[in-house]
Design a protein around this motif. Structure first.
Motif, PDB file in Angstrom:
ATOM      1  N   UNK A  16      -2.136  74.216  53.295  1.00 34.12           N
ATOM      2  CA  UNK A  16      -1.350  75.030  54.225  1.00 34.12           C
ATOM      3  C   UNK A  16      -2.308  75.762  55.178  1.00 34.12           C
ATOM      4  N   UNK A  17      -1.849  76.139  56.364  1.00 38.18           N
ATOM      5  CA  UNK A  17      -2.726  76.812  57.344  1.00 38.18           C
ATOM      6  C   UNK A  17      -2.901  78.295  57.043  1.00 38.18           C
ATOM      7  N   UNK A  18      -3.457  78.618  55.902  1.00 35.67           N
ATOM      8  CA  UNK A  18      -3.612  80.019  55.515  1.00 35.67           C
ATOM      9  C   UNK A  18      -4.456  80.819  56.481  1.00 35.67           C
ATOM     10  N   UNK A  19      -5.556  80.225  56.945  1.00 31.55           N
ATOM     11  CA  UNK A  19      -6.452  80.953  57.841  1.00 31.55           C
ATOM     12  C   UNK A  19      -5.794  81.226  59.184  1.00 31.55           C
ATOM     13  N   UNK A  20      -5.018  80.269  59.685  1.00 27.72           N
ATOM     14  CA  UNK A  20      -4.330  80.453  60.956  1.00 27.72           C
ATOM     15  C   UNK A  20      -3.314  81.584  60.851  1.00 27.72           C
ATOM     16  N   UNK A  21      -2.560  81.606  59.752  1.00 27.31           N
ATOM     17  CA  UNK A  21      -1.571  82.658  59.539  1.00 27.31           C
ATOM     18  C   UNK A  21      -2.249  84.020  59.441  1.00 27.31           C
TER      19      UNK A  21
END
Length: 213
Positions: free
Chosen positions: A32-37
């Motif tokens: 999942x895009x955790x860093x983007x969030x």
């Protein structure tokens, strides 16, 4: 709609929960895009007083630590068959080559692979489950997990938040020039750590030396 634009329509409590949940699931082993969030939410907090960066960083850190711990438990119980199953479900992220690279990093660096893995997308997904599969002592994993989670999640939140604050202040005087300088300064420290983490992850094992008979 961009992630940040969408986050602007969500209440602060929901943003805290969303960031913690996404980062937790990513740390558990789900791509999942955790860093983007996290970056989007931290930047949003610098522009809206209703979003507290301290609470945001805390939720992100807790999500990272808890997610990795659950991933460790699942990996320890599931063993090698778990990696094979993940490879079938997420072949792009859990290919044999990626698993081999991550496993080499763990054998070579141990606790440091868990710590620095936070700063590399590939190792961030692998860290918990793979540490469990390789049966790393839990106390070692826990120390690296907690420290890595706090430094990555809390540090990212702090850096992006202050970049946003400084950029907004400078933009009033220097327009886009202020934004460019603020971003470069704010991201410099993160890039140094990420570069070191990638070197640890990609460094090949030394060739075995033949023993003369």
């Amino acid at each position: 709609m961009h992630v940040q634009e969408w986050l602007e329509t969500v209440p602060a409590v929901s943003i805290y929960a969303l960031v913690g949940l996404v980062i937790g699931l990513e740390s558990l082993g789900i791509p999942l895009p955790g860093e983007i969030i996290l970056v989007s939410a931290a930047l949003l907090s610098s522009q809206h007083e209703g979003i507290n960066p301290v609470i945001l960083g805390t939720c992100a850190s807790v999500g990272a630590i808890v997610g990795d711990s659950i991933g460790y438990a699942i990996g320890r119980k599931g063993g090698r068959p778990l990696l094979a199953w993940l490879g079938e479900k997420f072949p792009k992220h859990f290919s044999e080559g990626h698993i081999a690279t991550a496993e080499r990093s763990f054998h070579k660096w141990g606790m440091w692979a868990v710590f620095f893995g936070r700063f590399v997308a590939l190792l961030r997904i692998f860290a918990g489950p793979l540490a469990g599969v390789l049966k790393m002592p839990y106390w070692k994993f826990l120390i690296a997990n907690v420290l890595g989670g706090i430094v990555w999640a809390g540090g990212t939140t702090a850096v992006i938040y202050y970049v946003g604050v400084v950029a907004e202040s400078w933009l009033k005087r220097f327009s886009w020039l202020g934004l460019v300088v603020a971003v470069l300064i704010g991201l410099a420290s993160m890039l140094v750590v990420r570069r070191k983490a990638r070197q640890l992850a990609e460094e090949p094992e030394p060739e075995p030396v033949a023993v003369a008979e």
